[in-house]
Design an enzyme around this catalytic site. Sequence first.
Site, PDB file in Angstrom:
ATOM      1  N   ASP A  47     -22.755  23.826  -0.270  1.00 31.13           N
ATOM      2  CA  ASP A  47     -23.068  23.969   1.152  1.00 31.13           C
ATOM      3  C   ASP A  47     -21.814  24.266   1.959  1.00 31.13           C
ATOM      4  O   ASP A  47     -20.972  23.391   2.160  1.00 31.13           O
ATOM      5  CB  ASP A  47     -23.739  22.689   1.658  1.00 31.13           C
ATOM      6  CG  ASP A  47     -24.274  22.834   3.072  1.00 31.13           C
ATOM      7  OD1 ASP A  47     -24.190  23.949   3.626  1.00 31.13           O
ATOM      8  OD2 ASP A  47     -24.771  21.845   3.614  1.00 31.13           O
ATOM      9  N   ASP A  99     -22.952  31.321   6.298  1.00 33.27           N
ATOM     10  CA  ASP A  99     -23.451  30.066   5.737  1.00 33.27           C
ATOM     11  C   ASP A  99     -24.213  30.327   4.448  1.00 33.27           C
ATOM     12  O   ASP A  99     -25.100  31.181   4.410  1.00 33.27           O
ATOM     13  CB  ASP A  99     -24.354  29.374   6.764  1.00 33.27           C
ATOM     14  CG  ASP A  99     -24.933  28.072   6.255  1.00 33.27           C
ATOM     15  OD1 ASP A  99     -24.173  27.262   5.683  1.00 33.27           O
ATOM     16  OD2 ASP A  99     -26.144  27.840   6.420  1.00 33.27           O
TER      17      ASP A  99
END
Length: 486
Positions: A159, A366
């Site tokens: 992440d 992201d």
Amino acid sequence: MESKSSNILLLFTFSTTLFFFFSASSSASLQTQTQTLLLNPLTAPQTTLSWPEPESESLSTVPEADPDSTSTATLQLHHIDSLSFNKTPDQLFHLKLQRDALRVDSLLSLAAAKRGGGGGGLGLGFSSSIISGLASGSGEYFTRIGVGTPPKYAYMVLDTGSDVVWIQCSPCKKCYSQSDPVFDPKKSRSFNGISCTSPLCRKLDSPGCNPQRQACLYQVSYGDGSITEGDFSTETLTFRGTKVPRVALGCGHDNEGLFVGAAGLLGLGRGRLSFPTQAGRRFNRKFSYCLVDRSASTSSKPSSIVFGDSAVSRTARFTPLLFNPKLDTFYYLEMLGISVGGARVRGVTPSLFKLDPAGNGGVIIDSGTSVTRLTRPAYLAFRDAFRAGARNLKRAPEFSLFDTCFDLSGKTEVKVPTVVLHFRGADVSLPATNYLIPVDNSGTFCFAFAATLSGLSIIGNIQQQGFRVVYDLAGSRVGFAPRGCA
């Protein structure tokens, strides 16, 4: 007199020809640039997983890293859909979109909250594997790494939008279902708690303390409702043959939310406690990943994540990283515009993506968001330009968050307008499969972008697929290398 008239006639003829040439050239330049999209439907997930590393290794089989040498480890990759046996491709896709909406809400909530609140240079390189978390409840990509001594291998979410590294630990006050046994810190020789007075403890956003044990406690809450809390500790992580000791890690005894299937999370953000920051000196503050299509077969090129100097692709085009002092977790890029069909979209201006001094707006990249979100004025101009370039394709009704869809049933390939994302210093030309995606098995394909009412725009992983995305933190830049999964 005749000679003079001939010269005038010749000049007129040359001027007319020249005018015609420029007119023809100008007309040709206005033609929309296209590329071919091969129409592949949603596919069923793979049903088996196999990893080359054993589930448990003794300490002697994984030697300590030589400080004077460099090393790389490459692992076979699998799609996390292999863990889902009872879901159809359509069901998996719907779940992905639901989780993606929660993910975006989480990032926007974090950005709003932050604005309101406020070892020796070893130079080692190592790599691990990534699998897509589409089926396991997070909508993200996963890697399999060893935790503790001897290492116990487990799936960990990758992440880039969060920092704290954590894993579910026994005894569990509350643990969600995961694919591997829950990590038992009592069985690890390298596990160490962190005291309440430790500088590591103070790096947490909201540190806690158990007064009886003088043990540092952590808690991380995500905007999608997921939460993890427990003891803050240090532990050894093993990436195949490379050991990374003394990584600050949350040992979670109470964990709830969307991380079903994975044992924990490897935070790859820019913050003080992220894995790249903690282990930066070991791998020269460089890492990269390449994500294959979530529905790719096992015969396709695999996804991978690489840490160290070897992570930097020679073919990558780089754009500078921007820093947001209000939120150090995210990777901000300077986006200048978008081209469709070879022409810049007039309504998409740099001002729409500007990160202001107060920490508002901007564009982040992201790994955990699937669909790219653009601030609404930019999205509408971009969408309208794409619709105009694709007016020869049969339109279909809206689908979920997608407002621009096409009925391509009965076709094997179509021509679609090219799409280029312009960053400062880097133009990223997207393959057609990165912006027109199947949403069912009936031939419906949708434009894989969406609008957000927030000023924050997010470059998602569908648009990143097939590129090696390089995070050169030492050089404060991010690079894109096309066809980087080879």
